[in-house]
Design an enzyme around this catalytic site. Structure first.
Site, PDB file in Angstrom:
ATOM      1  N   GLU A  76     105.823  80.148  -2.184  1.00 41.72           N
ATOM      2  CA  GLU A  76     104.851  81.228  -2.386  1.00 41.72           C
ATOM      3  C   GLU A  76     104.161  81.463  -1.045  1.00 41.72           C
ATOM      4  OE1 GLU A  76     104.842  82.994  -4.907  1.00 41.72           O
ATOM      5  OE2 GLU A  76     105.903  81.761  -6.366  1.00 41.72           O
ATOM      6  N   CYS A 127      96.214  85.820  -0.308  1.00 40.54           N
ATOM      7  CA  CYS A 127      97.569  86.241   0.043  1.00 40.54           C
ATOM      8  C   CYS A 127      97.944  87.577  -0.580  1.00 40.54           C
ATOM      9  CB  CYS A 127      98.574  85.168  -0.362  1.00 40.54           C
ATOM     10  SG  CYS A 127      98.527  84.733  -2.113  1.00 40.54           S
TER      11      CYS A 127
END
Length: 464
Positions: free
Chosen positions: A220, A254
């Protein structure tokens, strides 16, 4: 003690910890769903019992308030735990799929099989959410798990280690604290699953470490997430949603929109509204709606991306407090330094476009992002956005909020990652979804056996 001696000791300790977990997994105690549910319920009780410690630790690390922590860290984590506890029995059942005529009489299904011993490497920006949510997935799947939290927020790492290591068998669930030597020692071991959240640069290192063992990896990662405001975008509500999404956690997210592509006809209105929304929220650590930058290195990096000549609003910073005020920069081109890396801070870059083709070309020149956002009413514009712009997950007429729906998987694509999790997808992430064909003995067709003819081939083609 020399560094070499210290590293050798760390390697030995890590090797012993992994071996202990492998032995625990081989006892098969983690396989029954009831055991997994018991551990998940215990985990939830422990987190709730230690909530005050969790709030204090994260505030000490970078000034994150109780309400901010609830909104972005613990509420999402408790939702994942609640979904796991409520639905695991159904999710873990074999999933029936259709069986073709060639394999009749019989049935086909998919079995979720635990992978074994998993390593979860967490991220610093949401240290509870991004460390413990993957752990929930591993527990659901029936694995044993070692968690390595980020060392940057040291207090959150310490409190997670205390809660877990004092209450779980280390063979089942264990936290390893430390920095590069500990992470290196962990990656030197053979794992059945590695789950990493962090930067693409470190993600490549993790992937390389996993490759010799062909270990199943989920990465991720991050990226430069675009937000496109088309000519027909309602400016006020679009900017309201965009500014919230950008400056939550001081941009250290993010999924945050990294840069905004704005149609030329609405650019000035968008810039003015950005300032209005920023000032209305009065972002500050003291008000509890802002956080410090995690450390001085990241502070210096973000400040270095701000071109004073292109600041439309903000730009002030305080290195001692590690605070950068919300900043809007404009008249940006794709060649500017701020467009060469993920900002990951409270600075939003505004670029202008005249045609949708121009905007899409800019996005496609940059590595595939973790998220993509479009603000528009137009049906054709929305269809083109979905068809032509690659991204890990996204939203139309909002930003970041896709992460709050656990029915949607979360993950990246290309440079922004591989694999997906959340909700039922977390079970799949930490399992081998094992396909099985089960045949009955009622009768047996002779079609597949030797003695083939054109007639047999034609029949097999029709039945297949």
């Amino acid at each position: 003690m020399s560094n070499q001696t210290q590293n050798t000791r760390i390697e030995e300790q890590i090797r012993d910890a992994v071996q202990r977990q492998r032995e625990y997994f081989r006892t098969k105690v983690t396989l029954p769903v009831e055991f997994r549910l018991e551990q998940l319920r215990k985990f939830e009780r422990l987190l709730r019992a230690h909530e005050d410690e969790l709030y204090e630790a994260i505030f000490n690390d970078f000034g994150k308030s109780r309400h901010h922590t609830q909104l972005t860290e613990l509420f999402p984590l408790f939702e994942e735990l609640g979904l796991a506890i409520d639905h695991l029995k159904d999710w873990a059942k074999p999933r029936k799929v259709a069986t073709n005529l060639l394999n009749q009489p019989g049935k086909s299904y998919i079995v979720a099989e635990p992978l074994g011993t998993a390593l979860v490497i967490g991220a610093w920006n949401f240290p509870y959410n991004l460390s413990l949510t993957p752990v929930v997935g591993s527990m659901m799947a029936g694995n044993t798990t070692i968690l390595k939290p980020s060392e940057l927020p040291a207090e959150t790492s310490r409190v997670m280690a205390k809660i877990i290591n004092e209450n779980f068998d280390p063979g089942y669930l264990h936290v390893v604290e430390g920095a590069v030597p500990e992470t290196t020692a962990l990656l030197n071991q053979r794992w059945d699953k590695i789950f990493f959240t962090g930067s693409p640069q470190v993600g490549k290192i993790v992937n390389e470490a996993a490759a010799p063992h062909l270990t199943n990896v989920t990465l991720e990662l991050g990226g430069k997430n675009p937000a496109i405001l088309a000519e027909d975008a309602p400016v006020d509500v679009s900017v309201k949603r965009l500014i919230w999404a950008k400056f939550i956690n001081s941009g250290q997210l993010c999924l945050a929109p990294d840069y905004v592509l704005v149609h030329k006809s609405i650019k000035e209105r968008v810039l003015e509204r950005m300032v209005y929304e920023i000032e209305k929220h009065d972002y500050s650590v003291e008000r509890g709606n802002f956080t410090r930058i995690i450390n001085e290195r990241n502070f210096d990096r973000v400040v270095g991306l701000i071109d004073a000549d292109k600041v439309y609003y903000g730009g002030e910073s305080n290195r001692e407090d590690r605070v950068i005020r919300p900043t809007v920069v404009h008249n940006i081109s794709v060649d500017d330094p701020i467009m060469q890396e993920e900002i990951f801070g409270p600075v939003i870059a505004v670029l202008e476009f005249e045609t949708l083709d121009e905007a899409f070309d800019i996005v496609r020149k940059i590595e595939k992002p973790l998220a993509g956002y479009l603000f528009s009413h137009d049906r054709e514009t929305k269809q083109r956005f979905l068809a032509e712009i690659p991204f890990g997950s996204g939203a139309i007429n909002d930003a970041v909020m896709q992460i709050t729906n656990s029915n949607l998987p979360f993950g990246g694509v290309g440079n922004s990652g591989m694999g997906r999790y959340h909700g039922e997808y977390s079970l799949e992430c930490f399992s081998h979804m094992k396909p099985v064909l089960e045949k009955y003995f009622d009768f047996e067709l002779d079609l597949k056996y030797y003695g083939h003819s054109d007639r047999q081939m034609n029949l097999i083609r029709k039945l297949g």
